[in-house]
Design an enzyme around this catalytic site. Structure first.
Site, PDB file in Angstrom:
ATOM      1  CD  GLU A 102      41.276  30.184  49.502  1.00  0.00           C
ATOM      2  OE1 GLU A 102      40.697  29.188  49.032  1.00  0.00           O
ATOM      3  OE2 GLU A 102      40.667  31.119  50.060  1.00  0.00           O
ATOM      4  CG  ASP A 106      41.654  39.257  44.608  1.00  0.00           C
ATOM      5  OD1 ASP A 106      42.573  39.946  44.161  1.00  0.00           O
ATOM      6  OD2 ASP A 106      40.454  39.450  44.299  1.00  0.00           O
ATOM      7  CB  SER A 107      41.757  41.706  49.007  1.00  0.00           C
ATOM      8  OG  SER A 107      40.974  40.854  49.807  1.00  0.00           O
TER       9      SER A 107
HETATM   10  P1  5GP Z   1      40.252  37.786  48.910  1.00  0.00           P
HETATM   11  O1  5GP Z   1      39.562  37.786  50.220  1.00  0.00           O
HETATM   12  O2  5GP Z   1      41.702  37.342  48.983  1.00  0.00           O
HETATM   13  O3  5GP Z   1      40.109  39.113  48.202  1.00  0.00           O
HETATM   14  O4  5GP Z   1      39.447  36.823  47.982  1.00  0.00           O
HETATM   15  C1  5GP Z   1      39.722  35.512  47.900  1.00  0.00           C
HETATM   16  C2  5GP Z   1      38.594  34.793  47.224  1.00  0.00           C
HETATM   17  O5  5GP Z   1      38.066  35.536  46.128  1.00  0.00           O
HETATM   18  C3  5GP Z   1      39.116  33.518  46.626  1.00  0.00           C
HETATM   19  O6  5GP Z   1      39.051  32.460  47.540  1.00  0.00           O
HETATM   20  C4  5GP Z   1      38.218  33.319  45.437  1.00  0.00           C
HETATM   21  O7  5GP Z   1      37.079  32.621  45.818  1.00  0.00           O
HETATM   22  C5  5GP Z   1      37.827  34.717  45.020  1.00  0.00           C
HETATM   23  N1  5GP Z   1      38.628  35.204  43.874  1.00  0.00           N
HETATM   24  C6  5GP Z   1      39.539  36.203  43.875  1.00  0.00           C
HETATM   25  N2  5GP Z   1      40.078  36.382  42.671  1.00  0.00           N
HETATM   26  C7  5GP Z   1      39.488  35.458  41.865  1.00  0.00           C
HETATM   27  C8  5GP Z   1      39.642  35.133  40.467  1.00  0.00           C
HETATM   28  O8  5GP Z   1      40.426  35.714  39.701  1.00  0.00           O
HETATM   29  N3  5GP Z   1      38.868  34.118  40.011  1.00  0.00           N
HETATM   30  C9  5GP Z   1      37.998  33.432  40.797  1.00  0.00           C
HETATM   31  N4  5GP Z   1      37.299  32.465  40.227  1.00  0.00           N
HETATM   32  N5  5GP Z   1      37.834  33.710  42.109  1.00  0.00           N
HETATM   33  C10 5GP Z   1      38.574  34.719  42.626  1.00  0.00           C
HETATM   34 MG    MG Z   2      38.323  30.516  47.675  1.00  0.00          MG
END
Ligand code: 5GP
Ligand code: MG
Length: 178
Positions: A102, A106-107
């Site tokens: 991956e 983030d979350s």
């Molecule tokens: P999560 O479900 O962990 O919150 O989000 C993950 C997804 O959010 C990552 O696969 C990515 O696509 C997007 N994402 C989260 N933070 C960033 C960031 O700082 N930059 C970019 N380009 N995408 C992010």
């Molecule tokens: Mg992604």
């Protein structure tokens, strides 16, 4: 310092290419050691991980396979918390050692969802390998076995990651500055 303008946002280099290369190599060596004697299947999540996956695989010395899957597209700068189905998983992962590749956790909601879907298919083992993780933002308890970088909670682009589809084609990683 070199800056990058994408639409309304300005970005500055936060992780240079050489440092990325070092950490990708370090993580690949961990995988090579941990999965020694196994024939893992790497499952890279498109689009964001395509460059990381390509660099990682060239440091993997194990007899291994890679396949690419896609999730719901992610628009704009913040996670919606909505996750969709996995598209394109044609490989049979039952009994396999699976490493999910991956770009960024983030979350953690996306990865938690992905892990649930994959676990239901009975792999022998399942591990996450991410280029980036934002530990301060983690909302769920997800085991991230391999990580190249832990970063603060700022929006980043480059090296495969995008802002509204742009900015994936840089060698360095950039952080938003305004
Ligand atoms: P999560 O479900 O962990 O919150 O989000 C993950 C997804 O959010 C990552 O696969 C990515 O696509 C997007 N994402 C989260 N933070 C960033 C960031 O700082 N930059 C970019 N380009 N995408 C992010
Ligand atoms: Mg992604």
């Amino acid at each position: 310092m070199e800056t990058l303008q994408i639409k309304d946002k300005k970005f500055a280099v936060s992780i240079p290419e050489a440092e990325i290369r070092r950490q990708v190599k370090r993580v690949a060596e961990e995988i090579n050691r941990d999965l020694c004697g196994r024939k893992p299947l790497f499952l890279a999540i498109l689009n964001g991980s395509f460059i990381f996956a390509a660099d990682l695989m060239r440091e993997i010395t194990l007899e291994s396979q890679i396949s690419f899957v896609k999730l719901a597209s992610y628009a704009g700068m913040s996670s919606t918390g909505e996750v969709a189905d996995m598209i394109g998983l044609d490989a049979d992962i039952e009994g396999r050692d699976v490493v999910v590749v991956e770009d960024i956790v983030d979350s953690g909601l996306t990865m938690q969802h992905v892990m649930e879907m994959l676990r239901a298919r009975n792999p022998r083992s399942l591990a996450v390998c991410t280029l980036l993780v934002k530990p301060e933002n983690l909302k769920v308890d997800v085991d991230i076995r391999y990580r190249c970088f832990e970063i603060p909670n700022d929006f980043i682009v480059g090296y495969g990651l995008d802002y509204d589809g742009f900015g994936r084609n840089t060698r360095d990683i950039y952080t938003v500055v305004e």
